[in-house]
Design a protein around this motif. Structure first.
Motif, PDB file in Angstrom:
ATOM      1  N   UNK A  29      73.428  55.852  -5.712  1.00 34.59           N
ATOM      2  CA  UNK A  29      72.918  56.180  -4.561  1.00 34.59           C
ATOM      3  C   UNK A  29      72.799  54.531  -3.602  1.00 34.59           C
ATOM      4  N   UNK A  30      73.371  54.620  -3.215  1.00 34.37           N
ATOM      5  CA  UNK A  30      74.474  53.127  -1.172  1.00 34.37           C
ATOM      6  C   UNK A  30      74.293  54.038  -0.523  1.00 34.37           C
ATOM      7  N   UNK A  31      73.621  54.074   0.732  1.00 31.26           N
ATOM      8  CA  UNK A  31      73.914  53.908   1.836  1.00 31.26           C
ATOM      9  C   UNK A  31      75.577  54.010   1.765  1.00 31.26           C
ATOM     10  N   UNK A  32      75.912  54.541   3.288  1.00 32.51           N
ATOM     11  CA  UNK A  32      77.211  54.312   3.675  1.00 32.51           C
ATOM     12  C   UNK A  32      77.302  52.703   4.572  1.00 32.51           C
ATOM     13  N   UNK A  33      78.648  52.196   4.171  1.00 36.61           N
ATOM     14  CA  UNK A  33      78.217  50.449   4.693  1.00 36.61           C
ATOM     15  C   UNK A  33      78.020  50.436   3.419  1.00 36.61           C
ATOM     16  N   UNK A  34      77.551  50.460   2.592  1.00 34.18           N
ATOM     17  CA  UNK A  34      76.815  48.731   1.849  1.00 34.18           C
ATOM     18  C   UNK A  34      78.107  49.280   0.496  1.00 34.18           C
ATOM     19  N   UNK A  35      79.117  50.293   0.211  1.00 30.73           N
ATOM     20  CA  UNK A  35      79.409  50.384  -0.714  1.00 30.73           C
ATOM     21  C   UNK A  35      80.992  50.817  -0.735  1.00 30.73           C
ATOM     22  N   UNK A  36      81.650  49.402  -1.087  1.00 33.09           N
ATOM     23  CA  UNK A  36      83.168  49.419  -0.558  1.00 33.09           C
ATOM     24  C   UNK A  36      83.608  50.143  -2.074  1.00 33.09           C
ATOM     25  N   UNK A  37      84.857  51.690  -2.104  1.00 33.50           N
ATOM     26  CA  UNK A  37      85.486  51.679  -2.953  1.00 33.50           C
ATOM     27  C   UNK A  37      86.795  51.590  -2.912  1.00 33.50           C
ATOM     28  N   UNK A  38      87.408  52.485  -3.737  1.00 33.76           N
ATOM     29  CA  UNK A  38      88.825  51.511  -4.021  1.00 33.76           C
ATOM     30  C   UNK A  38      89.327  53.075  -5.587  1.00 33.76           C
ATOM     31  N   UNK A  39      89.421  54.175  -4.447  1.00 31.02           N
ATOM     32  CA  UNK A  39      89.815  54.679  -5.742  1.00 31.02           C
ATOM     33  C   UNK A  39      91.470  54.983  -6.438  1.00 31.02           C
TER      34      UNK A  39
END
Ligand code: ZN
Length: 240
Positions: free
Chosen positions: A103-113
């Protein structure tokens, strides 16, 4: 409060300053400006606070009480900046969506998949960037239930399956990155559940031991790396 009133700092200039600091003391993202004024919460500024924000976000997600969903176009001012407080190394599985799960808004959680949420050049370099340039304070290596990459790695570890490149392209390399975690378990313990946990822990350990950026950030108290497993059915994320 917004970063657009500050002079821009180039990546090169930032890295120059961070590199000049002893022990990575400037690895925090404060130099890059504050979060957008519309954000409903203060950006976590310590590793513990970052992890707490993720735990609380997951709790809201499980209860169906999302707070920060806004998928409309953000406009030009917000489009030129990001200020993530944490990074996720997640599987490529279509059911795993870190911003939703936490539940984190765009711009606040970096993700590598990447399938199997493993460390390779692409995921490691991406996460290093999130620390050195964006100043994230926590990295969660997020395994998940019913992971196909881990299932395949169990088959490979037990000699029941191979992935020759001539037929499978690069799939075998992705699976191979997970295999050592399975091989580290005694054969009776190689259940899917145990293997998912073992892989998340191993990838987190590899990440935490990576120099120079991650080791320096951890030593400076700016970063924590943890392993976790996302249970798709219930939505629960457990630190493992
Ligand atoms: Zn998976």
């Amino acid at each position: 409060m917004s970063s657009d009133r500050r002079p821009p700092i180039s990546r090169r200039a930032f890295l120059g300053r961070a590199g000049a600091a002893t022990g990575g003391a400037l690895l925090g993202g404060e130099l890059l400006g504050a979060v957008d004024a519309r954000a409903a919460y203060a950006r976590p500024s310590t590793p513990d606070a970052a992890l707490r924000a993720l735990v609380e976000g997951n709790r809201r997600y499980r209860r169906g009480r999302w707070e920060r969903r806004d998928y409309s176009p953000v406009g030009e001012r917000r489009a030129v900046a990001q200020k993530p407080f944490a990074a996720i190394l997640a599987c490529a599985d279509s059911r795993v969506s870190p911003p939703l799960v936490f539940d984190v808004e765009r711009g606040n959680l970096f993700a590598a998949h990447v399938a199997g949420n493993s460390i390779d050049t692409g995921t490691l370099g991406s996460l290093e960037y999130s620390i050195a340039v964006l100043g994230v304070h926590a990295i969660v290596v997020l395994g998940h239930s019913d992971c196909g990459a881990v299932k395949s790695a169990i088959e490979v570890a037990e000699g029941r399956k191979t992935y020759p490149a001539s037929k499978y392209g690069s799939i075998g390399e992705v699976v191979a990155a997970v295999v050592p975690a399975i091989e580290g378990l005694a054969p009776p313990a190689r259940t899917l559940e145990h293997s998912i946990v073992a892989n998340a822990r191993r990838q987190a350990a590899l990440l935490a031991g990576s120099g120079p950026i991650i080791l320096a950030a951890i030593a400076a108290g700016q970063l924590r790396v943890v392993a976790a497993v996302y249970e798709i059915a219930s939505g629960i994320v457990k630190i493992v």
